[in-house]
Design a protein around this motif. Structure first.
Motif, PDB file in Angstrom:
ATOM      1  N   GLY A   1       0.832  -1.526  -0.011  1.00  0.00           N
ATOM      2  CA  GLY A   1       0.369   0.044   0.039  1.00  0.00           C
ATOM      3  C   GLY A   1       0.889   0.898   0.130  1.00  0.00           C
ATOM      4  N   GLN A   2       2.324   0.987   0.052  1.00  0.00           N
ATOM      5  CA  GLN A   2       3.480   2.319   0.045  1.00  0.00           C
ATOM      6  C   GLN A   2       2.003   3.376  -1.393  1.00  0.00           C
ATOM      7  OE1 GLN A   2       6.848   1.468  -0.235  1.00  0.00           O
ATOM      8  NE2 GLN A   2       7.052   0.287  -1.852  1.00  0.00           N
ATOM      9  N   GLY A   3       2.694   4.507  -0.644  1.00  0.00           N
ATOM     10  CA  GLY A   3       2.240   5.288  -1.854  1.00  0.00           C
ATOM     11  C   GLY A   3       1.010   5.488  -2.362  1.00  0.00           C
ATOM     12  N   LYS A   4       0.081   5.142  -1.677  1.00  0.00           N
ATOM     13  CA  LYS A   4      -1.699   4.842  -1.508  1.00  0.00           C
ATOM     14  C   LYS A   4      -2.334   5.664   0.137  1.00  0.00           C
ATOM     15  CE  LYS A   4      -2.605   1.007  -4.126  1.00  0.00           C
ATOM     16  NZ  LYS A   4      -2.860  -0.441  -3.449  1.00  0.00           N
ATOM     17  N   THR A   5      -2.881   6.546  -0.685  1.00  0.00           N
ATOM     18  CA  THR A   5      -3.899   7.248   0.547  1.00  0.00           C
ATOM     19  C   THR A   5      -5.463   6.759   0.821  1.00  0.00           C
ATOM     20  OG1 THR A   5      -2.110   9.294   0.271  1.00  0.00           O
ATOM     21  CG2 THR A   5      -4.269   9.354   1.271  1.00  0.00           C
TER      22      THR A   5
ATOM     23  N   TRP B   1       7.980  -6.192  11.432  1.00  0.00           N
ATOM     24  CA  TRP B   1       7.934  -4.574  11.780  1.00  0.00           C
ATOM     25  C   TRP B   1       9.094  -4.139  12.629  1.00  0.00           C
ATOM     26  CZ3 TRP B   1       2.510  -1.111  12.283  1.00  0.00           C
ATOM     27  CH2 TRP B   1       2.383  -1.588  11.571  1.00  0.00           C
ATOM     28  N   ASP B   2       9.724  -2.671  12.116  1.00  0.00           N
ATOM     29  CA  ASP B   2      11.008  -1.737  12.851  1.00  0.00           C
ATOM     30  C   ASP B   2      10.293  -0.560  12.452  1.00  0.00           C
ATOM     31  OD1 ASP B   2      10.759  -1.766   9.355  1.00  0.00           O
ATOM     32  OD2 ASP B   2      12.671  -2.607   9.467  1.00  0.00           O
TER      33      ASP B   2
ATOM     34  N   VAL C   1       5.899   3.166   6.871  1.00  0.00           N
ATOM     35  CA  VAL C   1       4.713   3.406   5.814  1.00  0.00           C
ATOM     36  C   VAL C   1       3.450   2.095   5.971  1.00  0.00           C
ATOM     37  CG1 VAL C   1       4.820   1.882   3.581  1.00  0.00           C
ATOM     38  CG2 VAL C   1       6.996   2.078   4.199  1.00  0.00           C
ATOM     39  N   ILE C   2       3.633   2.320   7.086  1.00  0.00           N
ATOM     40  CA  ILE C   2       1.978   1.205   7.606  1.00  0.00           C
ATOM     41  C   ILE C   2       1.258   2.804   7.935  1.00  0.00           C
ATOM     42  CG2 ILE C   2       0.416   0.096   8.665  1.00  0.00           C
ATOM     43  CD1 ILE C   2       2.856  -1.985   7.780  1.00  0.00           C
ATOM     44  N   GLY C   3       2.371   3.881   8.612  1.00  0.00           N
ATOM     45  CA  GLY C   3       1.377   4.092   9.718  1.00  0.00           C
ATOM     46  C   GLY C   3       1.081   5.914   8.684  1.00  0.00           C
ATOM     47  N   THR C   4       1.337   6.114   7.727  1.00  0.00           N
ATOM     48  CA  THR C   4       1.209   7.322   6.793  1.00  0.00           C
ATOM     49  C   THR C   4       0.441   6.940   5.775  1.00  0.00           C
ATOM     50  OG1 THR C   4       3.449   6.728   5.976  1.00  0.00           O
ATOM     51  CG2 THR C   4       3.463   7.976   7.997  1.00  0.00           C
TER      52      THR C   4
END
Length: 248
Positions: A19-23, A37-38, A44-47
């Motif tokens: 899902g990176q790059g998607k909103t 997770w790091d 990436v996931i939280g934005t």
């Protein structure tokens, strides 16, 4: 029947990096694997949301928020995001740089190897030159010792004990003594002589340590003592011829 319908999954879900790059207006994430997770994954996931974001965490994996923060904020050395991977062009540039660096390293190593081999060859040539010089010098001094001994034997055979013989004997003893001192005073010459003839090396050292005048005196004492030959008697004069008589 759960025995028939056993392949359940989440609808409209996917991995964080997918899902990176998607909103999206609202997003939710499941903290399902502490090792996956790091800091990068959490960013990436939280934005991905615009209005609301919720993170669901099992207490079996994380007991409290401090532990969750510690796990999420750790850094890993692996490349978790595709953004961290180079493109084909960047990879080619990097490979060219690595190849150039490898060639430079190889040239430097070859140059260093040539320098090492050249220095080794120069040392070997110098050692050979020094060895040849040592052998030549040692041969000259040994020849002087041998010649001195031979000439003294010849002098002994014709010894009469006069001043001329004494002077010649002193000169021969001095010549051999100086040759012995030259060998004994040079560690390289003495070592070479010991390797070739240990007995002669010991004799040379002992001969070089003695006093020259004492050696000359000892050599004179060893010369044969011959009595002087009797004087040759003077020849008797011829008798005078008779005087002829005059006739009248």
């Amino acid at each position: 029947d759960p025995r028939t319908y056993d392949q359940w999954g989440l609808g409209y879900s996917g991995t964080g990096y997918k899902g990176q790059g998607k909103t999206q207006p609202r997003t939710a994430a499941v903290y399902d694997n502490p090792y996956a997770w790091d800091a990068r994954a959490a960013y990436v996931i939280g934005t991905r949301h615009r209005d609301d974001y919720r993170l669901f965490v099992s207490r079996d994996l994380v007991p409290d928020l401090e532990a969750l923060a510690e796990q999420i904020l750790r850094r890993r050395d692996d490349r978790g995001s595709s953004l961290r991977f180079a493109t084909a062009g960047e990879l080619q540039v990097r490979q060219d740089q690595l190849a150039t660096a490898a060639r430079a390293t190889l040239r430097a190593a070859l140059g260093k190897s040539r320098e090492v081999r050249a220095a080794k060859a120069a040392r070997e040539r110098e050692q050979q030159r020094q060895q040849a010089a040592v052998e030549k010098t040692l041969s000259r001094h040994r020849a002087a010792l041998t010649q001195s001994a031979q000439d003294r034997k010849k002098l002994a055979a014709a010894w009469r004990g006069g001043a001329e013989d004494t002077t010649a004997l002193a000169r021969l003893v001095t010549s051999g003594w100086e040759a012995a001192r030259a060998i004994a005073g040079n560690p390289a010459l003495l070592a070479a002589l010991r390797e070739e003839d240990p007995d002669q090396a010991s004799e040379v050292e002992a001969f070089a340590r003695q006093d020259r005048d004492q050696l000359i005196a000892a050599a004179q004492r060893r010369m044969p003592q011959r009595s002087a030959p009797p004087p040759t008697p003077a020849p008797e004069p011829d008798p005078e011829p008779p005087t002829p008589r005059m006739r009248r």
